[in-house]
Design a protein around this motif. Structure first.
Motif, PDB file in Angstrom:
ATOM      1  N   LEU A  35       0.835  -1.188   0.000  1.00  0.00           N
ATOM      2  CA  LEU A  35       0.000   0.000   0.000  1.00  0.00           C
ATOM      3  C   LEU A  35       0.872   1.241   0.000  1.00  0.00           C
ATOM      4  O   LEU A  35       1.741   1.407   0.854  1.00  0.00           O
ATOM      5  N   ILE A  36       0.658   2.116  -0.973  1.00  0.00           N
ATOM      6  CA  ILE A  36       1.436   3.346  -1.079  1.00  0.00           C
ATOM      7  C   ILE A  36       0.592   4.545  -0.670  1.00  0.00           C
ATOM      8  O   ILE A  36       1.031   5.409   0.059  1.00  0.00           O
ATOM      9  N   ILE A  37      -0.608   4.608  -1.193  1.00  0.00           N
ATOM     10  CA  ILE A  37      -1.469   5.750  -0.932  1.00  0.00           C
ATOM     11  C   ILE A  37      -2.804   5.256  -0.406  1.00  0.00           C
ATOM     12  O   ILE A  37      -3.386   4.335  -0.948  1.00  0.00           O
ATOM     13  N   ASN A  38      -3.257   5.888   0.651  1.00  0.00           N
ATOM     14  CA  ASN A  38      -4.583   5.620   1.175  1.00  0.00           C
ATOM     15  C   ASN A  38      -5.206   6.975   1.434  1.00  0.00           C
ATOM     16  O   ASN A  38      -4.916   7.611   2.440  1.00  0.00           O
ATOM     17  N   GLU A  39      -5.994   7.432   0.490  1.00  0.00           N
ATOM     18  CA  GLU A  39      -6.615   8.741   0.639  1.00  0.00           C
ATOM     19  C   GLU A  39      -7.661   8.677   1.742  1.00  0.00           C
ATOM     20  O   GLU A  39      -7.853   7.642   2.379  1.00  0.00           O
ATOM     21  N   THR A  40      -8.328   9.764   1.977  1.00  0.00           N
ATOM     22  CA  THR A  40      -9.300   9.823   3.066  1.00  0.00           C
ATOM     23  C   THR A  40     -10.499   8.938   2.751  1.00  0.00           C
ATOM     24  O   THR A  40     -11.540   9.411   2.310  1.00  0.00           O
ATOM     25  N   VAL A  41     -10.299   7.668   2.948  1.00  0.00           N
ATOM     26  CA  VAL A  41     -11.335   6.685   2.668  1.00  0.00           C
ATOM     27  C   VAL A  41     -11.718   6.037   3.992  1.00  0.00           C
ATOM     28  O   VAL A  41     -10.838   5.708   4.794  1.00  0.00           O
ATOM     29  N   PRO A  42     -13.015   5.859   4.259  1.00  0.00           N
ATOM     30  CA  PRO A  42     -13.407   5.198   5.512  1.00  0.00           C
ATOM     31  C   PRO A  42     -12.755   3.834   5.644  1.00  0.00           C
ATOM     32  O   PRO A  42     -12.528   3.133   4.639  1.00  0.00           O
ATOM     33  N   ASN A  43     -12.439   3.452   6.869  1.00  0.00           N
ATOM     34  CA  ASN A  43     -11.756   2.172   7.052  1.00  0.00           C
ATOM     35  C   ASN A  43     -12.670   0.983   6.809  1.00  0.00           C
ATOM     36  O   ASN A  43     -12.265  -0.176   6.980  1.00  0.00           O
ATOM     37  N   ARG A  44     -13.926   1.236   6.407  1.00  0.00           N
ATOM     38  CA  ARG A  44     -14.794   0.146   5.946  1.00  0.00           C
ATOM     39  C   ARG A  44     -14.294  -0.393   4.594  1.00  0.00           C
ATOM     40  O   ARG A  44     -14.683  -1.487   4.189  1.00  0.00           O
ATOM     41  N   PHE A  45     -13.473   0.394   3.929  1.00  0.00           N
ATOM     42  CA  PHE A  45     -12.915  -0.019   2.638  1.00  0.00           C
ATOM     43  C   PHE A  45     -11.528  -0.610   2.893  1.00  0.00           C
ATOM     44  O   PHE A  45     -10.669   0.060   3.468  1.00  0.00           O
ATOM     45  N   SER A  46     -11.337  -1.829   2.462  1.00  0.00           N
ATOM     46  CA  SER A  46     -10.027  -2.452   2.678  1.00  0.00           C
ATOM     47  C   SER A  46      -9.551  -3.105   1.381  1.00  0.00           C
ATOM     48  O   SER A  46     -10.180  -4.036   0.880  1.00  0.00           O
ATOM     49  N   PRO A  47      -8.451  -2.612   0.833  1.00  0.00           N
ATOM     50  CA  PRO A  47      -7.887  -3.232  -0.356  1.00  0.00           C
ATOM     51  C   PRO A  47      -7.023  -4.422   0.031  1.00  0.00           C
ATOM     52  O   PRO A  47      -6.446  -4.467   1.112  1.00  0.00           O
ATOM     53  N   LYS A  48      -6.968  -5.394  -0.877  1.00  0.00           N
ATOM     54  CA  LYS A  48      -6.116  -6.557  -0.649  1.00  0.00           C
ATOM     55  C   LYS A  48      -5.410  -6.895  -1.961  1.00  0.00           C
ATOM     56  O   LYS A  48      -6.068  -7.025  -2.993  1.00  0.00           O
ATOM     57  N   SER A  49      -4.090  -7.049  -1.884  1.00  0.00           N
ATOM     58  CA  SER A  49      -3.334  -7.374  -3.081  1.00  0.00           C
ATOM     59  C   SER A  49      -2.604  -8.690  -2.869  1.00  0.00           C
ATOM     60  O   SER A  49      -1.507  -8.712  -2.308  1.00  0.00           O
ATOM     61  N   PRO A  50      -3.182  -9.807  -3.305  1.00  0.00           N
ATOM     62  CA  PRO A  50      -2.534 -11.112  -3.092  1.00  0.00           C
ATOM     63  C   PRO A  50      -1.257 -11.271  -3.912  1.00  0.00           C
ATOM     64  O   PRO A  50      -0.352 -12.014  -3.510  1.00  0.00           O
ATOM     65  N   ASP A  51      -1.204 -10.612  -5.060  1.00  0.00           N
ATOM     66  CA  ASP A  51       0.006 -10.608  -5.876  1.00  0.00           C
ATOM     67  C   ASP A  51      -0.024  -9.355  -6.751  1.00  0.00           C
ATOM     68  O   ASP A  51      -0.997  -8.613  -6.745  1.00  0.00           O
ATOM     69  N   LYS A  52       1.039  -9.159  -7.514  1.00  0.00           N
ATOM     70  CA  LYS A  52       1.191  -7.914  -8.263  1.00  0.00           C
ATOM     71  C   LYS A  52       0.101  -7.701  -9.300  1.00  0.00           C
ATOM     72  O   LYS A  52      -0.165  -6.579  -9.697  1.00  0.00           O
ATOM     73  N   ALA A  53      -0.530  -8.784  -9.733  1.00  0.00           N
ATOM     74  CA  ALA A  53      -1.520  -8.683 -10.805  1.00  0.00           C
ATOM     75  C   ALA A  53      -2.942  -8.496 -10.312  1.00  0.00           C
ATOM     76  O   ALA A  53      -3.852  -8.295 -11.111  1.00  0.00           O
ATOM     77  N   HIS A  54      -3.143  -8.573  -9.016  1.00  0.00           N
ATOM     78  CA  HIS A  54      -4.492  -8.510  -8.464  1.00  0.00           C
ATOM     79  C   HIS A  54      -4.593  -7.461  -7.365  1.00  0.00           C
ATOM     80  O   HIS A  54      -3.695  -7.336  -6.523  1.00  0.00           O
ATOM     81  N   LEU A  55      -5.690  -6.727  -7.388  1.00  0.00           N
ATOM     82  CA  LEU A  55      -5.987  -5.787  -6.312  1.00  0.00           C
ATOM     83  C   LEU A  55      -7.496  -5.803  -6.109  1.00  0.00           C
ATOM     84  O   LEU A  55      -8.241  -5.340  -6.953  1.00  0.00           O
ATOM     85  N   ASN A  56      -7.912  -6.374  -4.984  1.00  0.00           N
ATOM     86  CA  ASN A  56      -9.334  -6.494  -4.698  1.00  0.00           C
ATOM     87  C   ASN A  56      -9.739  -5.427  -3.691  1.00  0.00           C
ATOM     88  O   ASN A  56      -8.924  -4.927  -2.917  1.00  0.00           O
ATOM     89  N   LEU A  57     -11.020  -5.096  -3.727  1.00  0.00           N
ATOM     90  CA  LEU A  57     -11.555  -4.086  -2.809  1.00  0.00           C
ATOM     91  C   LEU A  57     -12.699  -4.693  -2.024  1.00  0.00           C
ATOM     92  O   LEU A  57     -13.683  -5.164  -2.614  1.00  0.00           O
ATOM     93  N   HIS A  58     -12.551  -4.709  -0.711  1.00  0.00           N
ATOM     94  CA  HIS A  58     -13.611  -5.236   0.152  1.00  0.00           C
ATOM     95  C   HIS A  58     -14.245  -4.070   0.901  1.00  0.00           C
ATOM     96  O   HIS A  58     -13.531  -3.194   1.415  1.00  0.00           O
ATOM     97  N   ILE A  59     -15.564  -4.081   0.934  1.00  0.00           N
ATOM     98  CA  ILE A  59     -16.276  -2.991   1.599  1.00  0.00           C
ATOM     99  C   ILE A  59     -17.198  -3.594   2.657  1.00  0.00           C
ATOM    100  O   ILE A  59     -18.045  -4.447   2.353  1.00  0.00           O
ATOM    101  N   ASN A  60     -17.008  -3.158   3.883  1.00  0.00           N
ATOM    102  CA  ASN A  60     -17.855  -3.629   4.993  1.00  0.00           C
ATOM    103  C   ASN A  60     -18.981  -2.640   5.266  1.00  0.00           C
ATOM    104  O   ASN A  60     -18.855  -1.441   5.013  1.00  0.00           O
TER     105      ASN A  60
END
Lengths: 114, 113
Positions: free
Chosen positions: B54-79
Motif C-alpha cells: 500500500l502506497i497511498i490511502n486517501e481519506t477513505v473510511p476504514n470500511r474499505f479495505s484493499p487486498k493485493s494477493p500478488d502484483k496482478a491482483h488488487l481487490n476491494l472489500h467494503i464492509n
C-alpha cells in the motif's frame, strides 16, 4: 483543495467544429499531463499526454497546448465528430519516491451535434 | 485480451452488507489503483498499491479495505455498506515509476439500497 481545475463543465460543438477544453493546475511539481476520454459505461482511456518540456503535442485531430508559466494546458479537438461525444478529463501527476498518482479535473461532457 | 478486468460489472446490495470487487491486470504493471467516480463523474483516487504494498490511502473510511494477493491482483472489500457508497469503482494499473500512464478497467457500478 482542487489541484486541477477544468472548464467548461459541458460543451456542445457542431460537427466539423473545434472543441476546446481548458485545465489549470496549482502544483508546480506536476510533470505529466494526460487527457482521458470516457464513453458511457466504460472506463477512462488515455487519449494524449504531454510533459512540461514541450509546449504542444499533436496526435491526429487531438492537440494539447501547454503553458508552463501560466500553469495551464488545453485540449483541442479539430474537425469534431459525433463519435467524439464523451466525457473528457484532464489530469496531472508527479513522480514521488518512485510512484505517482493521477489527480483528475472534474471532467467536461462534450456533445458533438451532427 | 482484456488488460484490466474487474468483476462484477454491476453490484446491487442492501445497506449493511459486505461486498468485494475483484481486479486483475495482465499488463505486468507494478502499480495498481482504485478510483471512485461519483454521480457527478468526479474521479478520485482511493488507494494505490506498488508491488503489493500500500502506497497511498486517501481519506477513505476504514470500511474499505484493499487486498493485493500478488502484483496482478488488487481487490476491494467494503464492509457495512452505506447509501453514500453508491458509485462506480474503477480499478487501474500503470507501469510505475515515471511511467504514469494508467489503464482503467470497465468499472463496477455499485448501488446500495
Amino acid at each position: 483543495q482542487q489541484q486541477v481545475k477544468q472548464s467548461p463543465q459541458s460543451l456542445i460543438v457542431q460537427k466539423g467544429g473545434i472543441s476546446i477544453i481548458n485545465c489549470a493546475y496549482e502544483n508546480t511539481a506536476f510533470d505529466y499531463f494526460p487527457w482521458y476520454q470516457q464513453f458511457p459505461g466504460k472506463g477512462p482511456a488515455l487519449l494524449i499526454a504531454i510533459r512540461p518540456d514541450v509546449s504542444e503535442k499533436k496526435e491526429g485531430r487531438f492537440t494539447i497546448s501547454f503553458n508552463k508559466s501560466a500553469k495551464q494546458f488545453s485540449l483541442h479537438i479539430m474537425d469534431s465528430q459525433p463519435g467524439d461525444s464523451a466525457t473528457y478529463f484532464c489530469a496531472a501527476s508527479m513522480v514521488n519516491s518512485g510512484y505517482s498518482t493521477l489527480t483528475f479535473g472534474k471532467g467536461t461532457m462534450l456533445l458533438v451535434s451532427p | 485480451d482484456t488488460a484490466v478486468s474487474q468483476t462484477p460489472k454491476y453490484l446491487v446490495t442492501q445497506m449493511g452488507n459486505d461486498k468485494s470487487i475483484k481486479c486483475e491486470q495482465n499488463l505486468g504493471h507494478d502499480t495498481m489503483y482504485w478510483y471512485k467516480q461519483d454521480s457527478k463523474k468526479f474521479l478520485k483516487i482511493m488507494f494505490s498499491y506498488n508491488n503489493k504494498e500500500l502506497i497511498i490511502n486517501e481519506t477513505v473510511p476504514n470500511r474499505f479495505s484493499p487486498k493485493s494477493p500478488d502484483k496482478a491482483h488488487l481487490n476491494l472489500h467494503i464492509n457495512s455498506l452505506e447509501l453514500g457508497d453508491s458509485a462506480v469503482y474503477f480499478c487501474a494499473s500503470s507501469p510505475g515509476g515515471w511511467k504514469t500512464e494508467a489503464f482503467f478497467g470497465q468499472g463496477t457500478r455499485l448501488t446500495v439500497v
